[in-house]
Enzyme design. Structure first.
Site, mmCIF file in Angstrom:
data_model
loop_
_atom_site.group_PDB
_atom_site.id
_atom_site.type_symbol
_atom_site.label_atom_id
_atom_site.label_comp_id
_atom_site.label_asym_id
_atom_site.label_seq_id
_atom_site.Cartn_x
_atom_site.Cartn_y
_atom_site.Cartn_z
ATOM 1 N N GLU A 34 9.234 69.339 28.552
ATOM 2 C CA GLU A 34 8.248 69.171 27.481
ATOM 3 C C GLU A 34 8.603 69.943 26.206
ATOM 4 O OE1 GLU A 34 4.320 69.931 29.128
ATOM 5 O OE2 GLU A 34 4.285 67.921 29.995
ATOM 6 N N GLU A 66 5.399 63.069 35.345
ATOM 7 C CA GLU A 66 4.374 63.947 35.921
ATOM 8 C C GLU A 66 3.023 63.256 35.851
ATOM 9 O OE1 GLU A 66 3.998 67.889 34.291
ATOM 10 O OE2 GLU A 66 6.158 68.073 34.001
ATOM 11 N N GLU A 110 -0.911 78.203 37.640
ATOM 12 C CA GLU A 110 -1.100 76.833 38.115
ATOM 13 C C GLU A 110 -1.422 76.766 39.603
ATOM 14 O OE1 GLU A 110 0.968 74.276 34.647
ATOM 15 O OE2 GLU A 110 2.329 74.979 36.203
HETATM 16 C C1 GLA Z 1 2.961 70.094 32.110
HETATM 17 C C2 GLA Z 1 4.227 70.799 32.545
HETATM 18 C C3 GLA Z 1 4.241 71.196 33.990
HETATM 19 C C4 GLA Z 1 2.893 71.723 34.407
HETATM 20 C C5 GLA Z 1 1.878 70.639 34.147
HETATM 21 C C6 GLA Z 1 0.494 70.995 34.622
HETATM 22 O O1 GLA Z 1 3.038 68.747 32.070
HETATM 23 O O2 GLA Z 1 5.392 70.055 32.274
HETATM 24 O O3 GLA Z 1 5.231 72.191 34.161
HETATM 25 O O4 GLA Z 1 2.589 72.859 33.682
HETATM 26 O O5 GLA Z 1 1.784 70.437 32.769
HETATM 27 O O6 GLA Z 1 -0.425 69.969 34.346
#
Ligand code: GLA
Ligand code: ZN
Length: 685
Positions: A156, A314, A362
């Site tokens: 990301e 994801e 998380e």
């Molecule tokens: C993002 C990140 C992941 C995690 C998710 C949690 O998309 O890429 O590493 O933190 O959020 O929703």
């Protein structure tokens, strides 16, 4: 026309199913259990090593790949694959300590301390070098490993850095863009305003709340530069991978409509697009409305590489802990929202995360394997059930769709709209305005591409430009040619106002030659208060057959129909009777202009008429109940139709006399198709 693309990696011509996998957070005893559970969950792909840098290089130059070797071997032994990450998304503390230049500087010119993730300088030669080294090590070590399927680059990407290295790089970038001609930059940026004319390149600094803030063209170019630094950083990351593993596709996970990165541009550099989707279902908004929004983003991701299937990199199998309302997915929603991605062109369903972490931020995020540690959970069962369906979709892999409709959603246009001082605050809502034009097609099961200004448009029947404020070079010309050759074009208020450096078009809007295409002159725009309304009254006997009275709000272009015909007029205010909706013949095509922000009923009626008139491609030739959509994937011969009910109650779709086969049950389907609450069916036929 064929719409069949090769699988993401031809070594695995099946749907990918799996998730972010962080074995480095767990003792080795857990790993064998992970493999057992992975098979039970019908998973086959694990995104591994995303934040593993400290475990791979605990000290500068000292590498510890043993644990990853074992994981890769275990995956291969279990017929599974790694979506293997480069670890630049989070760096080791030793690196920040020894080389502070890798730490990002904020726009206030304050350098960050070490912490969290995703926050390194994109320019720092040292960071780039350290990333190159670790990526080379990874590629050398695993280049022939049977488990290596896809490269997951960093994580990301986002954000910008204002350090001195970045300032120098920005000035160098500007010199190139403006041909070393400062006068040219001054003119393009209109710097004579407030005496901001630059007399030396060194005077140029990135935007800052403690410095230059209202120089819109500077702001735009800074965003463009920061984007290009990110792409360049990415290219530095993949250089060793390209050399050592030329056959392994690379991707990096995008974040939907995240405003900071121009994803359609970024997409040019990846082999396959992937994105992370975290909708919050089951809130006060009807789920089908959220469903349409997510469909829109999936379509945008599919459109970026000409319809090539993408990856849902994801999603959450259950709740998303950081969202304001981390609601659990209700029964059926996991299957529906996952197959929704596939319906719009994803060849994968992947999660954050495989095993719920025990500590840190998380630990309460949804995961396939919960803290209880076994497979006897609702969520695990949902995931496993989905995996069983995905196994039946080999025929869908690589298929796509060629819609008749395209809607512009352009990132640079969005930056310019968000930054401008016009149309008041808080209601410009550019992406929402684009989405409002998309919704009528979603309701009818009409596939749509979501495109940037750079996209080629000649293959569409209908192209829609909502609030296309900024016309970059070539866009108006493409639209002119499209309409001249028989295409149908729709523009709204606030289209064709400025060029790519935010300079207003002179001589009457819409600029760039669109005035002639649309046959109107947009003289002024009125902004109403949030609770004020006007009405739009279709002209008696108008050629689209629109009748009734409709409501409009927010924005009103006061236009003159020059060569256009008036289809509707405003009902009140000092512009009562002025055109609200027009159509113009241009060459072999037609161009419509929508002069106000209209309520959903008019938007729906208008596009419904156009859909019939143009006989647009539909997934199913029938009317769909509210909250149900149908989406199409095809290889040019076989058609796969995903019929999805986003309602929390059952729905029925009348399939008429056509006979289909269910890809899920294998049974023939015809007549009345009953869908349960959040039900989904995949028809072949
Ligand atoms: C993002 C990140 C992941 C995690 C998710 C949690 O998309 O890429 O590493 O933190 O959020 O929703
Ligand atoms: Zn920097």
């Amino acid at each position: 026309m064929t719409t069949k693309f090769p699988p993401i990696n031809p070594r695995f011509p099946h749907m990918l199913h799996g998730g972010d996998y962080n074995p480095d957070q767990w003792p080795e005893e857990v790993w064998a259990e992970d493999m057992r559970l992975m098979k039970l969950a019908n998973c086959n792909a694990m995104s591994t090593g995303i934040f593993s840098w400290t475990h791979l290089e605990p000290e500068e130059g000292k590498f510890t790949f043993g644990w990853l070797d074992r994981i890769m071997d275990m995956l291969a032994e279990n017929n599974a694959y790694a979506v293997l990450a480069t670890p630049s998304g989070a760096r080791p503390a030793w690196l920040s300590k020894k080389y502070p230049e890798v730490l990002r500087v904020r726009e206030e010119r304050l350098r960050n301390l070490h912490g969290i993730r995703h926050n390194h300088c994109m320019t720092s030669p040292i960071y780039r070098e350290k990333v190159r080294i670790i990526n080379t090590q990874l590629a050398e070590r695993y280049k022939d490993h049977p488990a290596l399927l896809v490269w997951h680059i960093s994580n990301e990407y986002n954000g910008e850095c204002h350090c001195d290295l970045c300032q120098d790089a920005f000035r160098a970038w500007l010199k190139k863009r403006y041909n070393n001609d400062l006068d040219r930059l001054n003119k393009a940026w209109w710097t004579a305003f407030w005496s901001h004319t630059y007399t030396d390149w060194e005077q140029i600094e990135s935007p800052s709340p403690v410095g230059e803030l209202y120089q819109h063209a500077l702001n735009l170019d800074w965003k463009r530069f920061s984007n290009e630094q990110t792409f360049d950083f990415f290219l530095n990351e993949i250089k060793p991978l390209r050399e050592l593993t030329p056959n392994v596709p690379v991707t990096t996970n995008f974040m939907g409509l995240f405003p900071g990165l121009n994803y359609p541009k970024f997409a040019e550099y990846v082999d396959v697009v992937s994105w992370d989707s975290y909708p919050v279902w089951h809130t006060t908004e009807a789920d089908w409305r959220l469903g349409a929004q997510i469909s829109f983003v999936h379509d945008q991701n599919r459109s970026m590489k000409g319809g090539q299937p993408f990856m849902l990199m994801e999603s959450t199998p259950s709740n998303t802990n950081w969202q304001p309302i981390p609601k659990l997915k209700r029964p059926g929603m996991h299957m529906l929202s996952s197959l929704q991605a596939v319906a719009h062109g994803s060849d994968t369903v992947q999660y954050f995360q495989w095993r719920k972490s025990r500590g840190s931020s998380e630990k309460f995020h949804g995961a396939v394997v919960d803290h209880v540690g076994h497979e006897h959970t609702r969520v695990f069962q949902d995931v496993s059930d989905l995996g069983a369906v995905l196994k039946k979709l080999d025929g869908v892999v690589g298929t796509s769709v060629r819609p008749d409709v395209a809607i512009y959603l352009d990132w640079e246009n969005r930056w310019a709209i968000d930054d401008m001082q016009a149309l008041g605050r808080g209601r410009r809502n550019y992406p929402e305005t684009v989405l409002a034009q998309y919704l009528p097609f979603w309701k009818r099961g009409i596939p749509v591409d979501v495109i940037s200004e750079e996209a080629e448009i000649s293959s569409y029947k209908l192209v829609i430009a909502p609030m296309l404020y900024m016309l970059k070079p070539g866009v108006a010309e493409r639209i002119r040619a499209f309409v001249a050759n028989g295409g149908t074009f729709v523009a709204t208020y606030w289209t064709g106002i400025v060029d790519e450096t935010d300079l207003c078009f002179l001589g009457g809007w819409p600029g760039g030659g669109l005035r002639e295409v649309l046959g109107i002159w947009d003289e002024e725009t009125d902004t109403l208060t949030p609770d004020e309304r006007n009405s739009v009254l279709p002209a008696p006997g108008n050629e689209l057959g629109l009748t009734g009275s409709f409501t409009a709000k927010d924005y009103f272009a006061l236009i003159h129909a020059e060569t256009a015909r008036v289809l509707a007029t405003f009902g009140s205010d000092f512009y009562a009777g002025r055109p609200a909706l027009t159509v113009n013949d241009f060459g072999k095509g037609q161009a419509y202009y929508i002069a106000s922000r209209n309520d959903e009923d008019l938007t729906d009626a208008f596009y419904g008429k156009l859909a019939d008139k143009l006989d647009l491609l539909r997934a199913l030739p029938v009317e769909l109940p509210e909250g149900v959509t149908a989406q199409l994937r095809t290889d040019g011969e076989k058609r796969f139709i995903f019929v999805m009910n986003f309602n929390p109650m059952p729905a029925t779709v009348d399939l008429g006399a056509v006979h289909y086969r269910s890809l899920v049950s294998g049974e023939p389907v015809s007549g009345m198709l009953a869908l349960g609450a959040y039900g989904v069916e995949i028809l072949e036929g």
